[in-house]
Design a protein around this motif. Structure first.
Motif, short mmCIF file in Angstrom:
data_model
loop_
_atom_site.label_atom_id
_atom_site.label_comp_id
_atom_site.label_asym_id
_atom_site.label_seq_id
_atom_site.Cartn_x
_atom_site.Cartn_y
_atom_site.Cartn_z
N ASN A 33 -33.02 -26.75 8.34
CA ASN A 33 -32.92 -27.16 9.75
C ASN A 33 -33.66 -28.48 9.94
OD1 ASN A 33 -31.57 -24.74 10.21
ND2 ASN A 33 -33.48 -23.65 10.60
N PHE A 34 -32.89 -29.50 10.28
CA PHE A 34 -33.39 -30.88 10.30
C PHE A 34 -33.40 -31.39 11.74
CE2 PHE A 34 -32.22 -35.40 8.47
CZ PHE A 34 -33.50 -35.86 8.75
N ASN A 36 -34.10 -34.70 13.83
CA ASN A 36 -34.24 -36.14 13.58
C ASN A 36 -34.03 -36.90 14.89
OD1 ASN A 36 -34.40 -38.59 12.19
ND2 ASN A 36 -32.30 -38.48 11.40
N LEU A 46 -25.43 -36.22 5.59
CA LEU A 46 -25.71 -34.79 5.51
C LEU A 46 -24.59 -34.04 4.80
CD1 LEU A 46 -27.34 -34.31 9.02
CD2 LEU A 46 -28.47 -34.64 6.79
N VAL A 57 -26.82 -27.90 6.43
CA VAL A 57 -27.83 -28.50 7.30
C VAL A 57 -27.51 -28.19 8.76
CG1 VAL A 57 -29.00 -30.64 7.96
CG2 VAL A 57 -27.99 -30.42 5.66
N TYR A 59 -28.38 -29.55 12.20
CA TYR A 59 -28.92 -30.85 12.61
C TYR A 59 -29.08 -30.91 14.12
CZ TYR A 59 -29.38 -35.98 12.48
OH TYR A 59 -29.83 -37.27 12.57
N PHE A 79 -37.68 -25.54 12.72
CA PHE A 79 -37.25 -26.69 11.92
C PHE A 79 -37.94 -26.71 10.56
CE2 PHE A 79 -36.93 -28.42 16.37
CZ PHE A 79 -35.55 -28.31 16.44
N VAL A 81 -37.54 -29.79 8.56
CA VAL A 81 -37.89 -31.21 8.39
C VAL A 81 -37.88 -31.86 9.77
CG1 VAL A 81 -37.28 -33.42 7.33
CG2 VAL A 81 -36.88 -31.29 6.07
N TYR A 133 -39.36 -42.55 6.29
CA TYR A 133 -37.90 -42.48 6.36
C TYR A 133 -37.37 -43.89 6.63
CZ TYR A 133 -33.28 -41.04 8.13
OH TYR A 133 -31.93 -40.90 8.36
N LEU A 280 -40.92 -38.39 7.30
CA LEU A 280 -40.33 -37.08 7.00
C LEU A 280 -41.47 -36.10 6.70
CD1 LEU A 280 -37.56 -38.47 4.64
CD2 LEU A 280 -37.17 -37.48 6.91
N ALA A 292 -36.29 -27.96 2.31
CA ALA A 292 -36.85 -29.12 3.01
C ALA A 292 -37.23 -30.18 1.98
CB ALA A 292 -38.07 -28.71 3.83
N LEU A 295 -34.09 -31.84 0.72
CA LEU A 295 -33.52 -32.81 1.67
C LEU A 295 -34.35 -34.10 1.67
CD1 LEU A 295 -31.54 -33.61 3.90
CD2 LEU A 295 -33.03 -32.45 5.56
#
Ligand code: N2P
Length: 370
Positions: A33-34, A36, A46, A57, A59, A79, A81, A133, A280, A292, A295
């Motif tokens: 679970n990302f 961003n 992704l 993922v 997102y 989450f 990340v 990142y 990240l 995580a 990713l």
């Protein structure tokens, strides 16, 4: 008694057996679970990760460090990340929000630029909790023709005067003005413009000159928002945005593609601007820490992160990625600033909590105009 002991022993064996079975299989469901920033990844990143690893993922996006921070400090975000900006990450590390990275699981770690890692160690001693990142600056996006119409050929587009002189902003308000809803960043810009320390820890600087300046600008600001301005600039619905480098350059690109005669440009004002790094990290209670790491490691692959930079117009901190970044992006001084501009950039320090509280209160005053 003997019976009870025996029973306990059996339960122990059973638990050990279950544990072994779990670790023999993949320990985690193939999921990550990302969370961003919006407009901050390439179209295919992704999907390619999923093809490569079999990990699905989920997102979700945000456009505010404050929103992310509230979730992180409450815990149980769900989450695996998340991507706080460096100074926020520093404070969140101190609050115990993250899991330490297991660098043995990050084969691509060596691709990162050692100079940038040294810089980041200031917020994350030993670089234990985060890897960079993307990075960028907070400057001014503008509609080239509309700004000239409003202020004449000599419009000071290379200076914060453009948006921090009330008489200029008043004229620009006719065609629409957006400011980020990012209190620490806008206050830093206001302080820097006034010749004060953008990282001031003197609460009077915020309550006094910075708030006064912002209140004098407030009547001419159409809205505060941290993602809407991309489309509005691209469509010509606003003519100025104090915003993030790559977002403004995405607006420029969208305007070019639409061919409606909207010309957007980005300026790093000569008085200096904020430079930031988004990091990240893995929340302490992440349920899929292995995925995580996978990713994060994937996002450190040179081709992958170069593809992201090429798509979103933000710089990365990956030395090995340089050869995969488009010439156009590498030579864009809004993305990779000139040495002259870079010398004027400042970074955000971790401010004491007492100062943050003052900033939050002052920001409410600025937004409500009182
Ligand atoms: C992307 C926003 C950039 C992140 N839309 C600002 N730290």
């Amino acid at each position: 008694m003997a019976n009870k002991l025996q029973h306990g022993y059996r339960l122990g064996l059973l638990a050990a057996g279950v544990g072994m079975a779990l670790s023999a299989q993949a320990q985690e469901p193939a999921q990550v679970n990302f969370y961003n920033w919006s407009d901050y990844i390439a179209e295919d990143t992704l999907a390619s990760f999923t093809t490569d690893t079999g990990i699905q993922v989920t997102y979700d996006v945000f456009d505010s460090n404050e929103v992310l921070e509230a979730k992180l400090l409450a815990g149980n975000t769900g989450f695996d990340v998340v991507v706080p900006t460096g100074d926020f990450m520093g404070r969140q590390i101190q609050a115990g929000a993250f899991m330490e990275l297991d660098k043995s699981k990050l084969a691509n770690y060596g691709n990162l630029d050692p100079n940038i890692m040294a810089l980041l160690a200031d917020k994350d001693p030993g670089n234990k909790f985060g890897v960079p990142y993307l990075w960028g600056t907070t400057g001014i996006g503008y509609n080239v023709d509309k700004v000239k119409e409003a202020l004449g050929e000599a419009a000071p587009v290379d200076s914060w005067d453009l948006v921090m002189k009330p008489e200029n902003l008043e004229k620009l308000s006719q065609c629409g003005v957006a400011f980020l809803d990012a209190p620490t960043e806008i206050f830093a810009a206001a302080l820097n413009y006034q010749g004060l320390d953008p990282n001031s820890t003197n609460t009077e600087d915020y309550d006094g000159p910075a708030t006064e300046l912002m209140l004098s600008l407030r009547p001419h600001i159409t809205y505060f928002h941290s993602s809407k301005y991309i489309n509005d600039l691209a469509n010509g619905d606003i003519c100025v945005a104090v915003g993030w480098s790559g977002d403004i350059l995405q607006a420029r690109d969208r305007a070019d593609e639409a061919e409606q005669g909207v010309n957007v440009a980005y300026s790093i004002p000569k008085e200096g601007a904020l430079m930031w790094f988004d990091m990240l990290t893995i929340p302490r209670d992440a349920r899929h820490p292995d995925n995580a790491h996978k990713l994060i490691d994937y996002l450190m692959k040179p081709e992958v992160i170069a593809g992201v930079s090429n798509y979103v117009a933000y710089a990365n901190a990956n030395s090995a990625a340089r050869e995969f970044v488009d010439e156009e992006i590498l030579n864009d001084t809004g993305i990779y600033p000139t040495e002259e501009a870079a010398a004027k950039l400042y970074t955000a320090k971790i401010l004491p909590q007492s100062v943050n509280r003052v900033i939050t209160r002052a920001w409410t005053r600025v937004k409500t105009g009182r």
